[in-house]
Motif scaffolding. Sequence first.
Motif, mmCIF file in Angstrom:
data_model
loop_
_atom_site.group_PDB
_atom_site.id
_atom_site.type_symbol
_atom_site.label_atom_id
_atom_site.label_comp_id
_atom_site.label_asym_id
_atom_site.label_seq_id
_atom_site.Cartn_x
_atom_site.Cartn_y
_atom_site.Cartn_z
ATOM 1 N N GLY A 1 0.861 -1.187 0.000
ATOM 2 C CA GLY A 1 0.000 0.000 0.000
ATOM 3 C C GLY A 1 0.887 1.223 0.000
ATOM 4 O O GLY A 1 2.076 1.141 0.347
ATOM 5 N N GLU A 2 0.302 2.341 -0.362
ATOM 6 C CA GLU A 2 1.020 3.610 -0.443
ATOM 7 C C GLU A 2 1.809 3.909 0.833
ATOM 8 O O GLU A 2 1.362 3.540 1.918
ATOM 9 N N SER A 3 2.939 4.606 0.693
ATOM 10 C CA SER A 3 3.704 4.885 1.911
ATOM 11 C C SER A 3 2.973 5.947 2.739
ATOM 12 O O SER A 3 2.255 6.783 2.203
ATOM 13 N N GLY A 4 3.146 5.856 4.041
ATOM 14 C CA GLY A 4 2.500 6.801 4.956
ATOM 15 C C GLY A 4 1.141 6.334 5.432
ATOM 16 O O GLY A 4 0.488 7.020 6.227
ATOM 17 N N LEU A 5 0.693 5.151 5.010
ATOM 18 C CA LEU A 5 -0.631 4.674 5.442
ATOM 19 C C LEU A 5 -0.586 3.938 6.782
ATOM 20 O O LEU A 5 -1.604 3.436 7.249
ATOM 21 N N GLY A 6 0.602 3.849 7.363
ATOM 22 C CA GLY A 6 0.713 3.242 8.695
ATOM 23 C C GLY A 6 1.043 1.762 8.676
ATOM 24 O O GLY A 6 0.744 1.050 9.638
ATOM 25 N N LYS A 7 1.718 1.302 7.627
ATOM 26 C CA LYS A 7 2.028 -0.141 7.522
ATOM 27 C C LYS A 7 2.999 -0.579 8.613
ATOM 28 O O LYS A 7 2.756 -1.540 9.330
ATOM 29 N N SER A 8 4.128 0.170 8.714
ATOM 30 C CA SER A 8 5.131 -0.261 9.692
ATOM 31 C C SER A 8 4.617 -0.098 11.121
ATOM 32 O O SER A 8 4.884 -0.943 11.978
ATOM 33 N N THR A 9 3.840 0.948 11.365
ATOM 34 C CA THR A 9 3.287 1.131 12.719
ATOM 35 C C THR A 9 2.372 -0.036 13.067
ATOM 36 O O THR A 9 2.401 -0.567 14.178
ATOM 37 N N LEU A 10 1.558 -0.464 12.100
ATOM 38 C CA LEU A 10 0.627 -1.556 12.377
ATOM 39 C C LEU A 10 1.366 -2.873 12.624
ATOM 40 O O LEU A 10 1.025 -3.618 13.542
ATOM 41 N N ALA B 1 -6.895 1.667 6.272
ATOM 42 C CA ALA B 1 -5.851 2.236 7.131
ATOM 43 C C ALA B 1 -6.355 3.442 7.928
ATOM 44 O O ALA B 1 -7.357 4.068 7.557
ATOM 45 N N LYS B 2 -5.643 3.733 8.999
ATOM 46 C CA LYS B 2 -5.862 4.936 9.824
ATOM 47 C C LYS B 2 -7.342 5.206 10.089
ATOM 48 O O LYS B 2 -7.852 6.310 9.822
ATOM 49 N N ALA B 3 -8.032 4.196 10.593
ATOM 50 C CA ALA B 3 -9.483 4.299 10.775
ATOM 51 C C ALA B 3 -9.877 5.377 11.784
ATOM 52 O O ALA B 3 -11.038 5.782 11.826
ATOM 53 N N ASP B 4 -8.897 5.846 12.583
ATOM 54 C CA ASP B 4 -9.235 6.902 13.550
ATOM 55 C C ASP B 4 -9.486 8.239 12.865
ATOM 56 O O ASP B 4 -9.953 9.178 13.499
ATOM 57 N N THR B 5 -9.210 8.326 11.576
ATOM 58 C CA THR B 5 -9.459 9.582 10.866
ATOM 59 C C THR B 5 -10.895 9.622 10.329
ATOM 60 O O THR B 5 -11.282 10.572 9.662
ATOM 61 N N LEU B 6 -11.651 8.555 10.589
ATOM 62 C CA LEU B 6 -13.031 8.482 10.096
ATOM 63 C C LEU B 6 -14.001 8.321 11.259
ATOM 64 O O LEU B 6 -13.647 7.734 12.290
ATOM 65 N N ALA C 1 -10.931 -2.319 9.634
ATOM 66 C CA ALA C 1 -10.580 -0.917 9.885
ATOM 67 C C ALA C 1 -9.526 -0.907 10.979
ATOM 68 O O ALA C 1 -9.807 -1.351 12.100
ATOM 69 N N VAL C 2 -8.303 -0.474 10.666
ATOM 70 C CA VAL C 2 -7.217 -0.612 11.653
ATOM 71 C C VAL C 2 -6.628 0.721 12.100
ATOM 72 O O VAL C 2 -6.676 1.715 11.380
ATOM 73 N N ILE C 3 -6.071 0.685 13.278
ATOM 74 C CA ILE C 3 -5.351 1.830 13.837
ATOM 75 C C ILE C 3 -4.053 1.273 14.424
ATOM 76 O O ILE C 3 -4.071 0.218 15.060
HETATM 77 P P1 GDP Z 1 4.216 3.432 6.267
HETATM 78 O O1 GDP Z 1 5.025 4.328 5.397
HETATM 79 O O2 GDP Z 1 2.998 2.931 5.551
HETATM 80 O O3 GDP Z 1 5.003 2.341 6.900
HETATM 81 O O4 GDP Z 1 3.614 4.378 7.438
HETATM 82 P P2 GDP Z 1 4.155 4.617 8.925
HETATM 83 O O5 GDP Z 1 3.847 3.447 9.795
HETATM 84 O O6 GDP Z 1 5.586 5.055 8.871
HETATM 85 O O7 GDP Z 1 3.226 5.818 9.393
HETATM 86 C C1 GDP Z 1 3.220 7.079 8.751
HETATM 87 C C2 GDP Z 1 2.647 8.132 9.719
HETATM 88 O O8 GDP Z 1 1.298 7.836 10.044
HETATM 89 C C3 GDP Z 1 3.383 8.196 11.051
HETATM 90 O O9 GDP Z 1 3.470 9.549 11.428
HETATM 91 C C4 GDP Z 1 2.504 7.431 12.018
HETATM 92 O O10 GDP Z 1 2.618 7.888 13.338
HETATM 93 C C5 GDP Z 1 1.117 7.729 11.445
HETATM 94 N N1 GDP Z 1 0.194 6.632 11.684
HETATM 95 C C6 GDP Z 1 0.454 5.301 11.677
HETATM 96 N N2 GDP Z 1 -0.651 4.593 11.938
HETATM 97 C C7 GDP Z 1 -1.651 5.485 12.115
HETATM 98 C C8 GDP Z 1 -3.049 5.365 12.417
HETATM 99 O O11 GDP Z 1 -3.598 4.301 12.572
HETATM 100 N N3 GDP Z 1 -3.758 6.551 12.523
HETATM 101 C C9 GDP Z 1 -3.195 7.764 12.350
HETATM 102 N N4 GDP Z 1 -3.967 8.832 12.476
HETATM 103 N N5 GDP Z 1 -1.892 7.907 12.062
HETATM 104 C C10 GDP Z 1 -1.118 6.797 11.953
#
Ligand code: GDP
Length: 332
Positions: free
Chosen positions: A44-53, A182-187, A238-240
Motif C-alpha cells: 500500500g502507499e507509503s505513509g498509510l501506517g504499515k510499519s506502525t501496524l 488504514a488509519k481508521a481513527d481519521t473516520l 478498519a485498523v489503527i
Molecule cells: P508506512 O510508510 O505505511 O510504513 O507508514 P508509517 O507506519 O511510517 O506511518 C506514517 C505516519 O502515520 C506516522 O506519522 C505514524 O505515526 C502515522 N500513523 C500510523 N498509523 C496510524 C493510524 O492508525 N492513525 C493515524 N492517524 N496515524 C497513523
Amino acid sequence: MNYSSILVFFKDQDKEYVGFATLPNQVHRKSVKKGFDFTLMVAGESGLGKSTLVNSLFLTDLYKDRKLLNAEERITQTVEITKHTVDIEEKGVKLKLTIVDTPGFGDAVNNTECWKSVADYIDQQFEQYFRDESGLNRKNIQDNRVHCCLYFISPFGHGLRPLDVEFMKALHEKVNIVPVLAKADTLTPSEVKKKKIKIREEIEQYGIKIYQFPDCDSDEDEEFKQQDLELKESIPFAVIGSNTVVEAKGKRVRGRLYPWGIVEVENSAHCDFVKLRNMLVRTHMQDLKDVTRETHYENYRAQCIQSMTRMVWLDDTTVSKKHPETVWGSER
Ligand code: GDP
C-alpha cells in the motif's frame, strides 16, 4: 482369575485403548519442537501506517533501520522489496516471522504496473521452492513463500483507487489478500461503515478474489458461528496502529493521544485491530498457509510443469523435423 480369563481381560483392555489417541499429541510435540514460520507481506502507499501496524501487531520494532526518502528521491524511486525476520517465542512456542515490505509502492508520479515487482517477488519465492523441492536435498527446504498480503487502502479516498484495483487483480491468484482500511481513527464510525460497504461492493464488482475465510462446520456452537460471521462482515478490517503506550482510564494501553481523547488500538469499539490480530495469529494462520500451499503454489507448479512439458515437446518436434531418422517409428 485363571489364565484364560486374564487373557480375555487384556484383550478387552486392548480393544478399549490401543494408543492411537495420542497421535495428536505426537504431532503437537513434533511441530512445537520444529517451530513455526509465517511470512506476511504489507503493501500500500507509503505513509498509510504499515510499519506502525506491523509493530503493533507483533509488539516488536521491525523497522529499526528504515530509511525514509524525501519527496525528490521518491519521484524516481522504483518499488523495492525488503524483508525483516524476527524470532518470537510465546509459552515455549517459537515463531519465525518474516515481514515483506514494499517501500516505494504508489509513490512515483507514474505508478503504472508498479505491482509488477511485487508479483515477481512472489513468483521468485515459488520458483525457489519448486527448485528446492525438485532437488536432491529436500529435507531442509527454507520456505519463503508469502502466506498473506495485508493490502492497505487509504481512508481518504472514495472507496478503491485504480491502483488498488490493479494491484489486487494482479496478485489475487498468487497470494492471500486481506484488505485493510488504514488509519481508521481519521473516520467517524458511520464513515467507516459506509466505506467498508463501498469497498466490499467494489471488490465484488471488479472480480477481485480476496482471501476467503473457510466456512465454519455446521456442528460448531452458536457463539463461534456468530464470531465467524462478524469476522466476514469486518472486511476490510478498519485498523489503527500506534507505537506508543498511553494512559486511559487508569490503564496503560497502546493508543493515540489526541486533544479530544484517546484512541485505543486494542479496543474493539474503536477499531478492528484485535479482530485482525486474532484472525492472523490465533485462528487462521494455518489456513492461510494451507491455501498458499494447496492453491497458489499448486497453480504456479502446474503452470511450470505445463510449460516445461511444452518445451520438451517443442524440442522433440524440432529434432524430429531435422533428423527424422532418430524418431521412433518414422520411415527410414
Ligand atoms: P508506512 O510508510 O505505511 O510504513 O507508514 P508509517 O507506519 O511510517 O506511518 C506514517 C505516519 O502515520 C506516522 O506519522 C505514524 O505515526 C502515522 N500513523 C500510523 N498509523 C496510524 C493510524 O492508525 N492513525 C493515524 N492517524 N496515524 C497513523
